[in-house]
Scaffold this motif. Structure first.
Motif, mmCIF file in Angstrom:
data_model
loop_
_atom_site.group_PDB
_atom_site.id
_atom_site.type_symbol
_atom_site.label_atom_id
_atom_site.label_comp_id
_atom_site.label_asym_id
_atom_site.label_seq_id
_atom_site.Cartn_x
_atom_site.Cartn_y
_atom_site.Cartn_z
ATOM 1 N N LYS A 269 0.803 -1.218 0.000
ATOM 2 C CA LYS A 269 0.000 0.000 0.000
ATOM 3 C C LYS A 269 0.839 1.272 0.000
ATOM 4 C CE LYS A 269 -4.042 -2.073 2.248
ATOM 5 N NZ LYS A 269 -4.966 -2.029 3.426
ATOM 6 N N GLU A 270 1.970 1.245 0.734
ATOM 7 C CA GLU A 270 2.784 2.458 0.811
ATOM 8 C C GLU A 270 3.490 2.761 -0.508
ATOM 9 O OE1 GLU A 270 5.652 -0.826 2.153
ATOM 10 O OE2 GLU A 270 3.494 -0.408 2.113
ATOM 11 N N CYS A 271 3.464 1.813 -1.459
ATOM 12 C CA CYS A 271 4.164 1.986 -2.733
ATOM 13 C C CYS A 271 3.230 2.430 -3.857
ATOM 14 C CB CYS A 271 4.845 0.681 -3.147
ATOM 15 S SG CYS A 271 5.901 -0.052 -1.895
ATOM 16 N N ALA A 272 1.929 2.393 -3.620
ATOM 17 C CA ALA A 272 0.959 2.669 -4.684
ATOM 18 C C ALA A 272 0.814 4.159 -4.932
ATOM 19 C CB ALA A 272 -0.394 2.070 -4.320
ATOM 20 N N GLY A 273 0.698 4.517 -6.206
ATOM 21 C CA GLY A 273 0.405 5.893 -6.572
ATOM 22 C C GLY A 273 1.528 6.878 -6.335
ATOM 23 N N ARG A 274 2.770 6.385 -6.184
ATOM 24 C CA ARG A 274 3.903 7.269 -5.954
ATOM 25 C C ARG A 274 4.995 6.978 -6.988
ATOM 26 N NH1 ARG A 274 2.648 9.921 -1.578
ATOM 27 N NH2 ARG A 274 1.472 8.916 0.105
ATOM 28 N N THR A 275 5.751 7.996 -7.324
ATOM 29 C CA THR A 275 6.882 7.785 -8.221
ATOM 30 C C THR A 275 8.025 7.170 -7.421
ATOM 31 O OG1 THR A 275 6.234 9.673 -9.573
ATOM 32 C CG2 THR A 275 8.493 8.881 -9.807
ATOM 33 N N LEU A 276 8.543 6.059 -7.921
ATOM 34 C CA LEU A 276 9.574 5.311 -7.209
ATOM 35 C C LEU A 276 10.884 5.330 -7.985
ATOM 36 C CD1 LEU A 276 7.492 2.097 -6.318
ATOM 37 C CD2 LEU A 276 7.613 4.242 -5.061
ATOM 38 N N TRP A 277 11.979 5.596 -7.290
ATOM 39 C CA TRP A 277 13.319 5.397 -7.808
ATOM 40 C C TRP A 277 14.263 5.408 -6.624
ATOM 41 C CZ3 TRP A 277 11.054 10.224 -8.022
ATOM 42 C CH2 TRP A 277 11.793 11.315 -7.560
ATOM 43 N N LEU A 278 15.385 4.748 -6.767
ATOM 44 C CA LEU A 278 16.350 4.716 -5.668
ATOM 45 C C LEU A 278 16.994 6.089 -5.485
ATOM 46 C CD1 LEU A 278 18.287 1.335 -6.110
ATOM 47 C CD2 LEU A 278 16.738 1.949 -4.257
ATOM 48 N N PRO A 279 17.291 6.462 -4.225
ATOM 49 C CA PRO A 279 17.200 5.686 -2.990
ATOM 50 C C PRO A 279 15.890 5.867 -2.242
ATOM 51 C CG PRO A 279 18.398 7.696 -2.551
ATOM 52 C CD PRO A 279 18.034 7.726 -4.007
ATOM 53 N N ASN A 280 14.849 6.440 -2.893
ATOM 54 C CA ASN A 280 13.571 6.647 -2.227
ATOM 55 C C ASN A 280 12.655 5.444 -2.413
ATOM 56 O OD1 ASN A 280 14.097 9.446 -1.444
ATOM 57 N ND2 ASN A 280 14.157 9.780 -3.652
ATOM 58 N N TYR A 281 11.850 5.162 -1.382
ATOM 59 C CA TYR A 281 10.982 3.987 -1.390
ATOM 60 C C TYR A 281 11.788 2.735 -1.731
ATOM 61 C CZ TYR A 281 7.242 7.418 -1.212
ATOM 62 O OH TYR A 281 6.419 8.450 -0.828
ATOM 63 N N SER A 282 12.936 2.626 -1.101
ATOM 64 C CA SER A 282 13.866 1.540 -1.419
ATOM 65 C C SER A 282 13.294 0.165 -1.082
ATOM 66 C CB SER A 282 15.180 1.744 -0.676
ATOM 67 O OG SER A 282 14.946 1.885 0.715
#
Length: 362
Positions: free
Chosen positions: A117-130
């Motif tokens: 759930k914490e990963c949905a709807g967000r832009t992801l790339w390292l080192p964020n939301y690792s």
């Protein structure tokens, strides 16, 4: 909680070491000017923030920013300090080109559906939301090893496709167990045309990929993407310099083509690419396939020592070729002018040569 966090930190370090040791490109260190703000402001549970902090530490301890160093050398850095400087806003090469060089390995993406759930709807790339990134990476690796096709039609995220699926041409590698050299070459030339035309401002931030009229481009990238959403989703830092960012993404592909675990090149022969053109690099005997390789054996050729050996023994090498491309860019050369040189960089000896693991098999 302290015991758990100590254990979790160990897990993060081990997983990140594994990820970076198996990455399919010369080493890099993913970070940008906006990373710190995202870590500070993005709403998520405390444990997720902890993962990101641990990831940042692990990245800085265990990754080797070889791509950034190559690119600084292309921009004529003069000292070891200048050449090895990769901190945001302090690299010798422009920050936007460094961001582009990192893009191929760390493209931003968004999950529309996920059980995390914490990963949905967000832009992801390292080192964020690792935490999200690592779980997805390991899952993609497992899916690829089992023979699953990771491509646009499957709905697989771009990060996994660039490492394990149909976008491996971003790293000058073949996808599929029987892909012929001519096919890999044609995909690289397609990517080169697109990135060069962005770099040359023929395509702008708002250009839809469906409007580029580059054959097959939308077989690999969503037609509804714009240049901006593809390259800078979730991070406005370099949007005003998106042209030079795209140049960096092209340079990443070119640089990777000089890694022995990506491409098997013949010895250079001293000839020019054509009248008035730069020297010809060694022709390509075979594009290799990461899915068939032992990840540890592959990684050895992407480390700093391997690059330094090539720099001392191969001419033209990745830096020489990068300098030539930069010279074309600096004088505003159109695609039709630079195309013959890029075709020369990726010239193959036998167009029907199928891919393999090369000397890096399991």
């Amino acid at each position: 909680m302290k015991v758990f966090r100590r254990f979790a930190a160990g897990v993060v370090f081990v997983q990140l070491i594994a990820v970076f040791s198996s990455a399919s490109a010369f080493g890099l260190r993913p970070e940008s000017e906006i990373d710190g703000k995202i870590k500070a402001l993005a709403p998520r549970p405390p444990i997720s923030r902890f993962w990101d902090e641990a990831a940042y530490v692990a990245i800085n301890h265990f990754s080797h920013p070889v791509h950034e160093r190559i690119t600084n050398l292309i921009w004529d850095c003069k000292s070891e300090e200048e050449c090895n400087q990769t901190a945001p806003g302090k690299s010798f090469a422009p920050g936007a080109v460094i961001a582009g060089v990192r893009w191929n390995d760390n493209p931003p993406f968004e999950l529309t559906t996920t059980s995390m759930k914490e990963c949905a709807g967000r832009t992801l790339w390292l080192p964020n939301y690792s935490n999200c990134w690592i779980k997805l990476f390991k899952d993609g690796e497992k899916r690829a090893r089992s023979g699953e096709t990771l491509d646009l039609a499957s709905g697989t995220i771009i990060m996994l496709r660039s490492h394990f699926g149909d976008l491996q041409f971003l790293h000058a590698m073949a996808a599929g167990r029987h892909e012929r050299a001519e096919e890999t070459q044609s995909k690289i030339l397609m990517w080169a045309e697109f990135t060069w035309k962005v770099a040359n401002k023929e395509f702008t931030q708002g250009t839809l990929l469906s409007e580029t009229n580059i054959p097959r481009l939308t077989n690999y990238f969503k037609s509804t993407e714009t240049v901006q959403t593809l390259f800078t989703r979730g991070n406005p830092t370099h949007r005003d310099d998106i042209g030079i960012l795209a140049l960096g993404a092209l340079l990443h592909t070119v640089e990777d083509s000089f890694s022995r675990s990506h491409v098997d090149r013949d010895e250079e022969n001293g000839q020019d690419c054509g009248p008035g053109m730069p020297k010809r690099p060694g022709m390509i005997r075979q594009f290799l396939n990461y899915a068939l390789q032992d990840s540890s054996a592959h990684a050895v050729e992407d480390e700093e020592d391997a690059f330094d050996l090539q720099l001392a023994t191969v001419r033209p090498n990745a830096v020489d070729v990068g300098k030539s491309l930069k010279a074309y860019f600096d004088r505003g050369a159109a695609w039709n002018e630079v195309k013959p040189y890029i075709e020369c960089i990726f010239a193959v000896i036998d167009k029907d040569q199928e891919t393999s693991a090369g000397n890096f098999g399991k």
